[in-house]
Structures are given as C-alpha cells and as structure tokens.
Enzyme design. Structure first.
Site, mmCIF file in Angstrom:
data_model
loop_
_atom_site.group_PDB
_atom_site.id
_atom_site.type_symbol
_atom_site.label_atom_id
_atom_site.label_comp_id
_atom_site.label_asym_id
_atom_site.label_seq_id
_atom_site.Cartn_x
_atom_site.Cartn_y
_atom_site.Cartn_z
ATOM 1 N N ALA A 1 0.820 -1.216 0.000
ATOM 2 C CA ALA A 1 0.000 0.000 0.000
ATOM 3 C C ALA A 1 0.858 1.272 0.000
ATOM 4 O O ALA A 1 1.996 1.260 0.459
ATOM 5 C CB ALA A 1 -0.922 -0.014 1.215
ATOM 6 N N PHE B 1 1.288 5.669 0.879
ATOM 7 C CA PHE B 1 1.160 6.455 2.113
ATOM 8 C C PHE B 1 -0.100 7.300 2.158
ATOM 9 O O PHE B 1 -0.474 7.791 3.223
ATOM 10 C CB PHE B 1 2.391 7.375 2.290
ATOM 11 C CG PHE B 1 2.321 8.625 1.452
ATOM 12 C CD1 PHE B 1 1.650 9.746 1.918
ATOM 13 C CD2 PHE B 1 2.888 8.685 0.179
ATOM 14 C CE1 PHE B 1 1.549 10.899 1.146
ATOM 15 C CE2 PHE B 1 2.800 9.829 -0.594
ATOM 16 C CZ PHE B 1 2.123 10.934 -0.104
ATOM 17 N N GLU C 1 5.610 2.174 4.721
ATOM 18 C CA GLU C 1 6.493 2.338 5.874
ATOM 19 C C GLU C 1 6.369 3.727 6.495
ATOM 20 O O GLU C 1 6.827 3.959 7.594
ATOM 21 C CB GLU C 1 7.949 2.048 5.473
ATOM 22 C CG GLU C 1 8.579 2.996 4.454
ATOM 23 C CD GLU C 1 8.204 2.676 3.000
ATOM 24 O OE1 GLU C 1 7.243 1.921 2.778
ATOM 25 O OE2 GLU C 1 8.876 3.219 2.092
ATOM 26 N N ARG C 2 5.705 4.649 5.773
ATOM 27 C CA ARG C 2 5.563 5.992 6.344
ATOM 28 C C ARG C 2 4.334 6.110 7.236
ATOM 29 O O ARG C 2 4.252 7.003 8.065
ATOM 30 C CB ARG C 2 5.451 7.021 5.218
ATOM 31 C CG ARG C 2 6.693 7.076 4.372
ATOM 32 C CD ARG C 2 6.431 7.977 3.194
ATOM 33 N NE ARG C 2 7.422 7.812 2.173
ATOM 34 C CZ ARG C 2 7.211 8.055 0.890
ATOM 35 N NH1 ARG C 2 6.024 8.479 0.487
ATOM 36 N NH2 ARG C 2 8.151 7.889 0.014
ATOM 37 N N SER D 1 3.071 4.401 -6.702
ATOM 38 C CA SER D 1 3.628 5.122 -7.853
ATOM 39 C C SER D 1 3.865 4.184 -9.033
ATOM 40 O O SER D 1 3.934 2.963 -8.872
ATOM 41 C CB SER D 1 4.957 5.758 -7.452
ATOM 42 O OG SER D 1 5.889 4.723 -7.161
ATOM 43 N N CYS E 1 -4.586 10.224 -5.525
ATOM 44 C CA CYS E 1 -4.405 9.802 -6.923
ATOM 45 C C CYS E 1 -5.554 10.317 -7.778
ATOM 46 O O CYS E 1 -5.456 10.345 -8.995
ATOM 47 C CB CYS E 1 -4.324 8.292 -7.017
ATOM 48 S SG CYS E 1 -5.874 7.508 -6.607
ATOM 49 N N GLU F 1 3.385 13.852 -12.580
ATOM 50 C CA GLU F 1 2.398 13.883 -11.489
ATOM 51 C C GLU F 1 3.028 14.698 -10.360
ATOM 52 O O GLU F 1 4.095 14.340 -9.850
ATOM 53 C CB GLU F 1 2.112 12.448 -11.012
ATOM 54 C CG GLU F 1 1.110 12.409 -9.869
ATOM 55 C CD GLU F 1 0.876 10.997 -9.310
ATOM 56 O OE1 GLU F 1 1.836 10.202 -9.264
ATOM 57 O OE2 GLU F 1 -0.265 10.716 -8.904
HETATM 58 P P1 NAD Z 1 5.271 4.465 -3.613
HETATM 59 O O1 NAD Z 1 5.240 3.761 -4.912
HETATM 60 O O2 NAD Z 1 6.476 5.232 -3.248
HETATM 61 O O3 NAD Z 1 5.027 3.405 -2.431
HETATM 62 C C1 NAD Z 1 3.988 2.436 -2.515
HETATM 63 C C2 NAD Z 1 4.483 1.138 -1.895
HETATM 64 O O4 NAD Z 1 5.529 0.594 -2.705
HETATM 65 C C3 NAD Z 1 5.041 1.308 -0.499
HETATM 66 O O5 NAD Z 1 4.560 0.250 0.301
HETATM 67 C C4 NAD Z 1 6.546 1.262 -0.694
HETATM 68 O O6 NAD Z 1 7.206 0.654 0.381
HETATM 69 C C5 NAD Z 1 6.732 0.456 -1.945
HETATM 70 N N1 NAD Z 1 7.823 0.976 -2.807
HETATM 71 C C6 NAD Z 1 8.189 2.265 -2.981
HETATM 72 N N2 NAD Z 1 9.165 2.366 -3.887
HETATM 73 C C7 NAD Z 1 9.437 1.137 -4.304
HETATM 74 C C8 NAD Z 1 10.337 0.593 -5.256
HETATM 75 N N3 NAD Z 1 11.176 1.372 -5.946
HETATM 76 N N4 NAD Z 1 10.353 -0.736 -5.435
HETATM 77 C C9 NAD Z 1 9.513 -1.522 -4.763
HETATM 78 N N5 NAD Z 1 8.624 -1.053 -3.840
HETATM 79 C C10 NAD Z 1 8.579 0.244 -3.617
HETATM 80 O O7 NAD Z 1 3.972 5.378 -3.587
HETATM 81 P P2 NAD Z 1 3.583 6.456 -2.479
HETATM 82 O O8 NAD Z 1 4.483 7.638 -2.613
HETATM 83 O O9 NAD Z 1 3.412 5.815 -1.181
HETATM 84 O O10 NAD Z 1 2.107 6.857 -2.993
HETATM 85 C C11 NAD Z 1 1.871 7.882 -3.935
HETATM 86 C C12 NAD Z 1 1.604 7.338 -5.324
HETATM 87 O O11 NAD Z 1 0.559 6.397 -5.261
HETATM 88 C C13 NAD Z 1 1.152 8.385 -6.307
HETATM 89 O O12 NAD Z 1 1.781 8.159 -7.548
HETATM 90 C C14 NAD Z 1 -0.343 8.156 -6.425
HETATM 91 O O13 NAD Z 1 -0.934 8.580 -7.642
HETATM 92 C C15 NAD Z 1 -0.403 6.685 -6.291
HETATM 93 N N6 NAD Z 1 -1.718 6.248 -5.853
HETATM 94 C C16 NAD Z 1 -2.525 5.657 -6.773
HETATM 95 C C17 NAD Z 1 -3.800 5.266 -6.426
HETATM 96 C C18 NAD Z 1 -4.705 4.624 -7.426
HETATM 97 O O14 NAD Z 1 -5.683 4.009 -7.016
HETATM 98 N N7 NAD Z 1 -4.425 4.750 -8.715
HETATM 99 C C19 NAD Z 1 -4.250 5.464 -5.120
HETATM 100 C C20 NAD Z 1 -3.386 6.062 -4.196
HETATM 101 C C21 NAD Z 1 -2.113 6.444 -4.581
#
Ligand code: NAD
EC number: 1.2.1.27
Length: 519
Positions: free
Chosen positions: A170, A172, A199-200, A249, A304, A404
C-alpha cells in the site's frame, strides 16, 4: 515524541514502548495472531509531517519474520477457506461495526502520521469502511454459474474458490482506505492475506488488524510485515503467494507488476495519475470553481484522484481570477487544528520535489498566479507545508504538466473547443480520473463517450466509484486486467472451478470405451 491517545476500547499495539529502546515507540509486526516486536536491526523513523518530529519507528522485517508470516498465512488457509461463507460474512459484519465505532481513533492516527486534516482522515476511513460493507455481500458476489441439461442428464456448474495466500502493498496517502480495498475483499473470499503497509504510515493498518482480530478473524488469516524493497521483493518472489494487490507510484507499480507476474502471480496495480477537469463556459460557475478548488487542493493534492489539471474552454478562461481568489482563502494548517483545509506534505523531500516542479513552470514559460512555496504556518515552522499554488499558461510539453506533482498545485491550460480539450486529455499517458463541468447534457455525454480515461465525473470532481462498482483507472494508471473491489475485486481474489456432472436414472454403464471427443 508525543504519545497517541487511543481509546480504551482499542488496546492499540501501535505506539507501545519497545523492549529494546526506551525512548521511541515502535510499530509491531502482526504474525500468527500476535503483535510482536521485530528483531530487525534496520528501522525507519516515522515523522509527524506537520512538525517533522520522530513519533515512532517501523522495522524492516527480517527474512525469518517474513517467512514466519507466510507460514502462518499458509497454515491458516485450508481451515479459513473451508469456514462457511456465512461465518466469514459474520466476521466482516462485526468488523464494519468495530471500524465505525473506532473511526475517529483511526482518523487521529492517520492525521498524526500522514498529515491530512481530521475530517479528511475520517473520509479516508469511511471510504475503506464502504469496501468492508461491500465485502459483506460475498454470499451473492461469490456465486458461480449453472447450466442444467447441457445434454441428457448432464449439468454444468462453476464455483468461485479462493486462491490461497494473497498479498497487498500500500501507499502512504490513504493509510486506511487502501489496505481496506485489499484484505477484507480477499479474506471474505476465503484467502489468507499478507499485508505490507506503507512504511511511512503503518499505524492505521495495525489498528485495523487489531479490530479484525476482535471481530473474530482466526490467527494467521491476516499477517502484517513492514519494510521497503526487501519486503516487496519477498512478496513478488515467494512461491506461496498467488496474487498481489499494489497501489502506489508507477515506478514501484511497474516493477512489482513485472516481477510478480514473472513469478506466476496475478497482479493488479493501481498507479499514478494526472487528472483533468474540463470546464465548459456553460457550467454552473459557483459550483464548478468550488469543486475545482476542493478537488485540486484537498488532502494537499496527495490523492491519486486529485483534480490537478484544469482545462478552461473558451470563455471559461475568464474565471481564472476568481479561481485564484477561492484558492487563496483555503486555510493551511496542521491536520489536527480546527478549520484546517489542507495539511502538510508527507516528507521534506516531497515538499522539495513539489517546489522544484513549480520552479520548472516558471523556467519553461508558465505563470505562477498563486505561489504556495514560501508559506509559513504559525507554530508549525518545521512542517512540510506548501500552500495552494496555481500555474497558468501551461502547455502540454512542460514538465509541470507531464509529471504527477502530488501536491497542492493546480496547472491550468486553455483551449478554444471541447475537441481540443479531449485531445489533450487523451494524449496524456495517464487514465485514472477526469471530470467535465457543464450544464449541457449532450456536451457531457460526448465527453464521457470520447475521453479515454477509466473514471469520468460529470459535475463530480473526484469520481471514485462506490464499492459495488470497481475502481477503474486505465492506461498508465493501471496494470493488470481485473480491478480493485466491486465484482472485479471478487474475480481477482478467486478462481473458477467448473464441474460437469451426469446422473442418469437408468443404467448408465458404457458398453464400450468412448474414444471419440464427446460432442
Ligand atoms: P510508492 O510507490 O512510493 O510506495 C507504494 C508502496 O511501494 C510502499 O509500500 C513502498 O514501500 C513500496 N515501494 C516504494 N518504492 C518502491 C520501489 N522502488 N520498489 C519496490 N517497492 C517500492 O507510492 P507512495 O508515494 O506511497 O504513494 C503515492 C503514489 O501512489 C502516487 O503516484 C499516487 O498517484 C499513487 N496512488 C494511486 C492510487 C490509485 O488508485 N491509482 C491510489 C493512491 C495512490
């Protein structure tokens, strides 16, 4: 570090003192029905985004702990899958009640860790709660299909059956809603679940796990690990995990989709967005401007489905000064302060990134009509605040349009016609959400019909579907073929078994081998 006040109803295992460190509370793992302290030597600080104080620490689970979590999920699966569907439904019915009773406590935890306003945090829990309520309809959602008499005395029917161990990763920005898109739907179908929250913001998930346990979910049906890349790789690679739900992301989502798929798993990945609000000159002006401002800057743009791009068509461009006035009136403050409309961004790095994207607008020839970069919030000078920002004269080739932003920034484009607006939206790689504002039904219909975006609002700025439908982002905003929640969510977490059955009243003994394909 401030101590979270958790109601006496919920004995929160979150923010309890660590046996290994006297100063900073730690977040526990949830393994086989127990909230346990990690033995990891790798810990991540959790900050209150309004102050940047360290409020707790989350472990990066060790390999042994992650293995224990999977063993637990695997061991719990056969009995849980065999538990009557009515009993699983009862667990979820109790769960929705407990979430309702503790909604404000969960929201407080979200505001503390994530920064959003309390009212918005309550919305975060509420939208997740709706998915739990939907999961309670499993008795009809999980029905298979039947076809009697496909030939003489022969019937055909199918069952929807659970997959086994499923996992969720999931982001943050919705600490309660997004985990609740995942494990309740998977578990009500009879799967067991391994959850890795962001983790945040890990606290809300732990609290939700406690409530699920109190609702009667047997030990091992839900396990929670914490961590970053190692935990993600573990989930993608582990042969006992059958399906992965990811939200976050594009960078992480594409990676998880590829790696998980390579290991033979089902993967659904909801990812980034650039959502356009198209404003027609015949729209109800008052309503439209309020909706645009709310949807662009609410949750500090960290949604998002934030409406982060406005396309003003024709004479609607004249509304720009009023749009700026309304955005100026929003109150930026710590999320737990009365009257706050938007809180801080999640980290100082997120703030820096957003400010750099605003800078890029200036450098590439756009105009900053409202600039939130220098905002100071009294009493919270160390917080990651950015005030509402409006960038106009934006062109599709500019960085602030292409990326974004994920902050309280609205970029504004102008076109002469609806057709040009549709072309811009369809040329953008993302397809999460969009909205049109108009009082003309034919215009609205044309837009909804021609726009290539998975979720369309007509005079509705954030068209997140209710859970009896599914969350249907498309193009670069989604990888996979079965969406989150709704009927699609049930499909994602189940597999079909189809039974062809023949019962004859008369003697059915074959007199010779049937070597020809049955027709
Ligand atoms: P993130 O991708 O940084 O983190 C999401 C999860 O992936 C976390 O649990 C994290 O530990 C893990 N993660 C992070 N970087 C990783 C990597 N390089 N390799 C493997 N795992 C990794 O996302 P975020 O910053 O927590 O959330 C924001 C993003 O989520 C935005 O782009 C937003 O648009 C998107 N989002 C999309 C939806 C949707 O339904 N489309 C909903 C909410 C958020």
């Amino acid at each position: 570090a401030s101590q979270v006040q958790v109601s006496s109803k919920v004995k929160s295992p979150w923010y309890s003192a660590s046996p290994f460190s006297s100063s900073v509370p730690t977040v526990k793992l949830f393994i086989d029905g127990k909230f346990v302290e990690s033995k990891s030597d790798k810990w991540i600080d959790i900050h209150n985004p309004a102050t940047n104080e360290v409020i707790g620490r989350v472990p990066q689970a060790t390999k042994a702990e992650m293995d224990a979590a999977i063993v637990s999920c695997k061991r719990a699966f056969p009995a849980w899958a065999d538990t009557s569907i009515l009993s699983r439904q009862q667990v979820l019915l109790r769960y929705q009640q407990l979430i309702k009773e503790n909604l404000k406590e969960i929201a407080k935890l979200i505001t503390l860790e994530q920064g959003k306003t309390l009212a918005d945090a309550e919305g975060d829990v509420f939208r997740g709660l709706q998915v739990v309520e939907h999961a309670c309809s499993v008795t009809s959602l999980m029905m298979g299909e039947t076809m009697p008499s496909i030939t003489k005395d022969m019937d055909l029917y199918s069952y929807r059956l659970p997959l086994g161990v499923c996992a969720g990763i999931a982001p943050f920005n919705f600490p309660a809603m997004i985990p609740l898109w995942m494990f309740p739907m998977a578990m009500v179908c009879g799967n067991t679940f391994l959850m890795k929250p962001s983790e945040r913001v890990p606290g809300a998930t732990i609290l939700l796990a406690k409530l699920l346990q109190d609702s009667g979910a047997p030990d091992g049906t839900l396990n929670i690990i914490h961590g970053q890349h190692e935990a993600v790789n573990f989930i993608c690679d582990h042969p006992d995990i059958k399906a992965i739900s990811f939200v976050g992301s594009n960078q992480a989502g594409e990676y998880i989709f590829e790696r998980g798929s390579r290991h033979g798993k089902r993967v659904q990945a909801n990812m980034g967005a650039k959502n356009h609000g198209v404003v027609m000159p015949d729209a109800n002006k008052e309503n439209t401007l309020n909706q645009l401002v709310g949807a662009a800057f609410g949750a500090a743009g960290q949604r998002c489905m934030a409406l982060s791009t406005a396309i003003l068509v024709g004479e609607a461009r004249k509304w720009l000064p009023e749009l700026v006035e309304r955005a100026k009136n929003l109150r930026v403050n710590a999320g737990d302060q009365p009257g706050a409309d938007l809180g801080p961004l999640i980290t100082p790095q997120a703030k820096e990134r957003v400010c750099n994207l605003i800078d890029s607008g200036t450098k590439e020839g756009a105009s900053i009509l409202l600039d939130g970069r220098k905002i100071k919030v009294k009493g919270y000078e160390n917080g990651n605040f950015v005030g509402p920002t409006i960038i106009s004269n934006v062109k599709p080739n500019m960085t602030c349009y292409k990326e974004e932003i994920f902050g309280p920034v609205l970029v504004v484009l102008e076109t002469e016609t609806l057709d040009e607006a549709i072309q811009i939206v369809n040329n953008n790689p993302y397809g999460n959400g969009t909205a049109i504002f108009t009082t003309n039904g034919a215009t609205a219909r044309k837009y909804a019909h021609l726009v290539d975006v998975g979720q369309v609002g007509v005079n509705v700025p954030i068209p997140v579907p209710l859970p009896m439908f599914s969350f249907t982002g498309s193009r670069s905003s989604f990888r996979g073929d079965t969406n989150f929640y709704g009927k699609q969510g049930i499909q994602f977490y189940t597999q079909l078994k189809t039974i062809t059955s023949q019962w004859k009243e008369e003697d059915a003994t074959l007199s010779s081998p049937a070597v020809v394909m049955p027709t």
